[in-house]
Design an enzyme around this catalytic site. Structure first.
Site, PDB file in Angstrom:
ATOM      1  CG  ASP A  16      -1.761   0.919   1.292  1.00  0.00           C
ATOM      2  OD1 ASP A  16      -2.505   1.548   0.469  1.00  0.00           O
ATOM      3  OD2 ASP A  16      -1.720   1.915   2.608  1.00  0.00           O
ATOM      4  NE  ARG A  17       0.746   7.408  -2.802  1.00  0.00           N
ATOM      5  CZ  ARG A  17       0.441   8.502  -3.488  1.00  0.00           C
ATOM      6  NH1 ARG A  17       0.513   8.320  -4.910  1.00  0.00           N
ATOM      7  NH2 ARG A  17      -0.453   9.300  -3.106  1.00  0.00           N
ATOM      8  CG  ASP A  18      -1.014   7.903   0.308  1.00  0.00           C
ATOM      9  OD1 ASP A  18       0.337   8.358  -0.127  1.00  0.00           O
ATOM     10  OD2 ASP A  18      -2.033   8.435  -0.440  1.00  0.00           O
ATOM     11  CG  ASN A  61      -8.073   2.150  -3.009  1.00  0.00           C
ATOM     12  OD1 ASN A  61      -7.701   1.549  -3.686  1.00  0.00           O
ATOM     13  ND2 ASN A  61      -8.672   1.719  -1.857  1.00  0.00           N
ATOM     14  CD  GLN A  62      -3.381   7.884  -4.552  1.00  0.00           C
ATOM     15  OE1 GLN A  62      -3.429   9.103  -4.462  1.00  0.00           O
ATOM     16  NE2 GLN A  62      -2.806   7.159  -3.631  1.00  0.00           N
ATOM     17  NE  ARG A 111     -12.389   3.745  -2.700  1.00  0.00           N
ATOM     18  CZ  ARG A 111     -11.516   4.510  -2.411  1.00  0.00           C
ATOM     19  NH1 ARG A 111     -10.658   4.894  -3.510  1.00  0.00           N
ATOM     20  NH2 ARG A 111     -11.180   5.266  -1.210  1.00  0.00           N
ATOM     21  CE  LYS A 112      -5.243  -0.573  -1.743  1.00  0.00           C
ATOM     22  NZ  LYS A 112      -3.964  -0.103  -1.006  1.00  0.00           N
TER      23      LYS A 112
END
Length: 185
Positions: A16-18, A61-62, A111-112
C-alpha cells in the site's frame, strides 16, 4: 513450452502507499512530491526484499482523482518522485497500480478491497500467490490480499516496516497472516 521445461513463478510483495510506504501524517491525500515523507525502514526493507528476489508492486487507492482534488498527472509526479528516491537506494518498483475512483462518486472493480489490482499484477508478472505478500495499514488492504489469495501483514499507520520485512524474509517465526498494528491487540 514442452513438458520437460519447467515454468517458474515469481514471488512478490504488494505494498500500500499512503500510511505504509510514506507517512500520511497531517494529510488526507498525498498528491504533491514535496509532501512525500518515507516511513522508517522503507528504503532498507525494500532493498532487502529486492535482494531476496521479490518483485515489488505498489497498489493504491487514489480516490482524490474522482473527487477532483487532484489529477492523474499529480499522481504520476508523486510516483515518479518516489521511484527516483527508491532508485537512489538501488530499488526498482516493478509496477505501480492505482485506482482513481471513489465509491462516493461511482463504483468500480479496481478499488481496494477488491483484489483487482493485485490480480492484474499476478497475471502480468506470473506471480506465485503462495509465495507472495501484501503489507498495508488498512482493513481494505488486508481484505484485498485475502481475496487475491496472498498472505498479508497489517501494520500500524506510518509504522517502521522492518518487522514486516523481517517476517516476510523469515527472520522471525512464520505465520500465514499477521497483524503488527498494535492498536488492534
Amino acid at each position: 513450452m514442452t513438458n520437460t521445461e519447467s515454468f517458474s513463478l515469481n514471488k512478490a510483495v504488494f505494498l500500500d502507499r499512503d500510511g505504509t510506504l510514506n507517512s500520511d501524517e497531517g494529510h488526507y491525500y498525498i498528491y504533491k512530491p514535496e509532501d512525500v515523507v518515507f516511513n522508517p525502514g522503507v528504503m532498507e526493507g525494500l532493498k532487502r526484499l529486492k535482494e531476496a528476489g521479490y518483485l515489488l508492486f505498489i497498489v493504491t487507492n487514489q480516490g482524490g482523482i474522482a473527487k477532483d482534488i487532484y489529477t492523474h498527472e499529480d499522481v504520476r509526479k508523486v510516483h515518479d518522485y518516489m521511484c527516483s528516491e527508491f532508485a537512489r537506494y538501488g530499488i526498482s518498483i516493478d509496477k505501480i497500480y492505482y485506482c482513481p475512483h471513489h465509491e462516493s462518486i461511482k463504483s468500480c472493480v479496481c478499488r481496494k478491497p477488491s483484489p483487482y489490482m493485485i490480480n492484474l499484477a499476478i497475471e502480468e508478472f506470473q506471480v506465485d500467490r503462495k509465495e507472495s505478500w501484501l503489507i498495508g495499514d488498512g482493513s481494505r488492504d488486508i481484505k484485498a490480499a485475502e481475496a487475491a489469495g496472498i498472505k498479508s501483514i497489517k501494520i500500524h499507520k506510518n509504522q517502521d516496516l522492518t518487522p514486516a520485512i523481517d517476517r516476510i524474509l523469515g527472520v522471525c517465526s512464520p505465520l500465514k497472516n499477521m497483524n503488527l498494528d498494535e492498536s488492534e491487540f
